[in-house]
Design a protein around this motif. Structure first.
Motif, PDB file in Angstrom:
ATOM      1  N   GLN A 120      35.632  40.695  44.204  1.00 40.14           N
ATOM      2  CA  GLN A 120      36.316  39.436  43.908  1.00 40.14           C
ATOM      3  C   GLN A 120      35.454  38.428  43.148  1.00 40.14           C
ATOM      4  O   GLN A 120      35.382  37.256  43.505  1.00 40.14           O
ATOM      5  N   PHE A 121      34.778  38.912  42.105  1.00 42.27           N
ATOM      6  CA  PHE A 121      34.096  37.946  41.237  1.00 42.27           C
ATOM      7  C   PHE A 121      34.046  38.447  39.806  1.00 42.27           C
ATOM      8  O   PHE A 121      34.230  39.644  39.536  1.00 42.27           O
ATOM      9  N   LEU A 123      31.754  33.742  39.073  1.00 38.68           N
ATOM     10  CA  LEU A 123      32.885  32.949  39.557  1.00 38.68           C
ATOM     11  C   LEU A 123      33.761  33.770  40.498  1.00 38.68           C
ATOM     12  O   LEU A 123      34.100  34.926  40.198  1.00 38.68           O
ATOM     13  N   HIS A 124      34.117  33.157  41.587  1.00 35.30           N
ATOM     14  CA  HIS A 124      34.936  33.790  42.621  1.00 35.30           C
ATOM     15  C   HIS A 124      36.388  33.925  42.148  1.00 35.30           C
ATOM     16  O   HIS A 124      36.945  32.989  41.565  1.00 35.30           O
ATOM     17  N   LEU A 125      36.987  35.071  42.411  1.00 32.33           N
ATOM     18  CA  LEU A 125      38.413  35.295  42.130  1.00 32.33           C
ATOM     19  C   LEU A 125      39.112  35.537  43.456  1.00 32.33           C
ATOM     20  O   LEU A 125      38.506  36.048  44.390  1.00 32.33           O
ATOM     21  N   VAL A 126      40.367  35.179  43.535  1.00 32.82           N
ATOM     22  CA  VAL A 126      41.103  35.386  44.799  1.00 32.82           C
ATOM     23  C   VAL A 126      42.314  36.277  44.523  1.00 32.82           C
ATOM     24  O   VAL A 126      42.769  36.377  43.378  1.00 32.82           O
ATOM     25  N   THR A 152      36.876  23.430  40.669  1.00 34.20           N
ATOM     26  CA  THR A 152      35.946  24.463  40.169  1.00 34.20           C
ATOM     27  C   THR A 152      34.794  24.756  41.140  1.00 34.20           C
ATOM     28  O   THR A 152      34.408  25.920  41.315  1.00 34.20           O
ATOM     29  N   ARG A 178      34.514  25.139  44.141  1.00 31.45           N
ATOM     30  CA  ARG A 178      34.782  26.131  45.184  1.00 31.45           C
ATOM     31  C   ARG A 178      34.603  27.567  44.667  1.00 31.45           C
ATOM     32  O   ARG A 178      34.467  28.501  45.451  1.00 31.45           O
ATOM     33  N   TYR A 179      34.610  27.744  43.361  1.00 27.40           N
ATOM     34  CA  TYR A 179      34.611  29.096  42.785  1.00 27.40           C
ATOM     35  C   TYR A 179      33.291  29.481  42.129  1.00 27.40           C
ATOM     36  O   TYR A 179      33.171  30.581  41.594  1.00 27.40           O
ATOM     37  N   TYR A 236      44.226  25.111  46.095  1.00 29.43           N
ATOM     38  CA  TYR A 236      43.083  26.015  45.910  1.00 29.43           C
ATOM     39  C   TYR A 236      41.751  25.297  45.673  1.00 29.43           C
ATOM     40  O   TYR A 236      40.707  25.952  45.619  1.00 29.43           O
ATOM     41  N   TYR A 293      42.081  33.377  38.957  1.00 33.82           N
ATOM     42  CA  TYR A 293      41.024  32.360  38.923  1.00 33.82           C
ATOM     43  C   TYR A 293      41.756  31.021  39.049  1.00 33.82           C
ATOM     44  O   TYR A 293      42.377  30.546  38.089  1.00 33.82           O
ATOM     45  N   TRP A 331      29.861  30.750  42.420  1.00 34.46           N
ATOM     46  CA  TRP A 331      28.952  31.431  43.347  1.00 34.46           C
ATOM     47  C   TRP A 331      27.519  31.417  42.833  1.00 34.46           C
ATOM     48  O   TRP A 331      26.576  31.348  43.601  1.00 34.46           O
TER      49      TRP A 331
END
Ligand code: FAD
Length: 460
Positions: free
Chosen positions: A110-111, A216-219, A165, A167-168, A162, A134, A170
């Motif tokens: 998930q990134f 960057l984190h993806l959900v 930025t 928060r995403y 959500y 994203y 890493w």
């Protein structure tokens, strides 16, 4: 004649960069492009432009700039609304927009790893192809860059559910003034070792270093999304509806206000039968499947009790509704070329007061206003609708008063655009002297000679 320091810098960089090193006095189109952004700040006066393609090249630029004492301004896509990428006289503009590769996307972890110039929407599209999303979606997402989003901690309509930025992010790779390359953060969800360095760069507006790579984190992308347009008799009625939605336990993924001037401005550009009303909320719900999203939307509409609700019957209508919201800023700008746009944020319960304050300021200045945007986040774009520079001058005092009011409520002068140049006059309103001093000491640690975006945001 170029100043000696700049001349030396150009001579040093020319063999490596060739045509990608540009004397702005000799390139009027590039000069026009990089001396402005999407704010109302006056054009800058940059001396030179460099277009690096790799971290090593950014590092070489930063090393030479420090050696010859030439200030640098990092630039992404130039969609900023605070003048933060506008160069001062003699500055070197480092345009990172050409570094736009998606370096890797790891669905199982998930990134994604990206270069800073990648356009935000492109990452979301690539994530979507892997069943991921994203989430940060600034209304400018088809043109702004991820590096710029990180440097401004951008938000967007989906932030209500959500987050923004920060928060995403890493992990980051950054180039410091002087050219040192530093990697910080991680490539997994958790990590507590040492000081949290990457968050310091998020929102730093190009003052601490040049971001050259981001993890960057993806959900997981929700499979069910419902979109609706709710009409109201006034912005106050829309605001009260928003409060009822949250109090009723529904967490929308979008809750955007459009007031009368915004609706009027955008109407000619709209590609769907938009209802006529004095105010509207663009709302979305999402969930693991369509049925769950639909039930949430039904409940949301019951709670909101709008004068009229139009559900998007298909994906194309939903996208047309979102596009309507994205077009508000440019549509208002076409009508009011000297408009000033603020992005005040307050605790959500103060939203009705913010609407009233905006109107009071508008009356005091004798200039029309529009307040639209991220109502669910307590973050509205209060726009003063100026046609001339003289009209814009008349808003200076009332805007300061609005900032003071917002900060007194526990809010901020900038919910998402940053301070850049345009909010420098609000520094004393936002920060106590000791906080400002501490921020400047931190900058000094990374950039002792004050060469990265001096005079922007909190920086001296
Ligand atoms: C129509 C419109 C709608 C918008 N809607 C939103 C919205 O919904 N939410 C929102 O938050 N913003 C919004 N914005 C503002 C803007 O798009 C954002 O601030 C965006 O994050 C800026 O990205 P950029 O790539 O254009 O950055 P730029 O404007 O080029 O630069 C902005 C700042 O980032 C720094 N910077 C850029 N790249 C780097 C890098 N690689 N390393 C270090 N520093 C860097 C610059 O020095 C500058 O300080 C909107 C703008 C427009 C025109």
């Amino acid at each position: 004649m170029r100043p000696v320091a700049l001349e030396n810098l150009m001579c040093r960089l020319a063999p490596q960069f060739g045509e990608r090193l540009i004397d702005l006095r000799e390139a009027p189109e590039q000069q026009r492009r990089v001396n402005q952004d999407a704010s109302h700040a006056p054009p800058g006066d940059g001396a030179a432009l460099v277009l690096p393609k790799s971290t090593a090249e950014v590092s070489a630029v930063a090393a030479a700039a420090q050696e010859f004492g030439v200030p640098m301004v990092p630039r992404g896509a130039g969609t900023g609304k605070a003048g933060a990428c506008i160069p001062a006289t003699g500055n070197l503009v480092v345009d990172l927009g050409g570094m736009r590769q998606l370096l890797s996307l790891r669905p199982a972890d998930q990134f994604a790893v990206v270069q800073p110039g990648l356009i935000t929407e492109q990452l979301d599209l690539a994530a979507g192809a892997a069943g991921l999303m994203y989430p940060p979606d600034p209304a400018s997402w088809s043109t702004c860059s991820l590096g710029g989003n990180i440097a401004t901690n951008a938000g967007g309509p989906r932030a209500v559910k959500y987050g923004v930025t920060a928060r995403y992010v890493w992990g980051l790779e950054v180039v410091l003034a002087g050219g040192e390359v530093v990697r910080m953060g991680r490539q997994c969800l958790k990590g507590v070792a040492g000081l949290a360095m990457a968050p310091l760069w998020v929102g730093s507006e190009g003052t601490l270093g040049l971001i050259t790579e981001a993890t960057l984190h993806l959900v997981p992308a929700p499979r069910g999304v419902q979109t609706a347009w709710l009409s109201f008799a006034s912005p106050a009625a829309a605001s009260a509806a928003g409060s009822r939605i949250f109090a009723g336990g529904i967490m929308p993924r979008m809750l955007e206000l459009l007031d009368d001037p915004a609706l009027t401005a955008v109407r000619p550009a709209v590609g769907w039968p938009m209802p006529t009303s004095a105010a509207a909320l663009l709302v979305e719900t999402d969930a693991h499947d369509m049925e769950a999203a639909r039930r949430q939307m039904e409940r949301l509409c019951e709670l909101a009790a709008p004068d009229g609700a139009q559900l998007a019957s298909d994906g194309a209508t939903a996208e047309a509704m979102r596009q309507t919201r994205r077009l508000v800023s440019s549509s208002l700008k076409a009508l009011y070329p000297q408009k000033v746009s603020d992005d005040i944020a307050v605790p959500r319960s103060r939203m009705p007061d913010l609407l009233e304050q905006a109107q009071a300021c508008s009356r005091a200045a004798g200039i029309g206003a529009s307040a639209y945007g991220h109502m669910g986040d307590g973050n509205l774009h209060v726009n003063f609708l100026c046609r001339t520079v003289e009209e814009r001058q008349r808003t200076v005092e009332v805007r300061q008063a609005l900032y003071r009011w917002a900060v007194a409520q526990g809010g901020t002068v900038s919910g998402e655009h940053g301070l850049g140049l345009t909010k420098r006059a609000a520094l004393d309103i936002e920060f106590r002297p000791e906080s400002l001093r501490l921020q400047r000491r931190i900058k000094k640690l990374f950039d002792p000679h004050n060469l990265l975006n001096p005079g922007k945001s909190y920086a001296e």
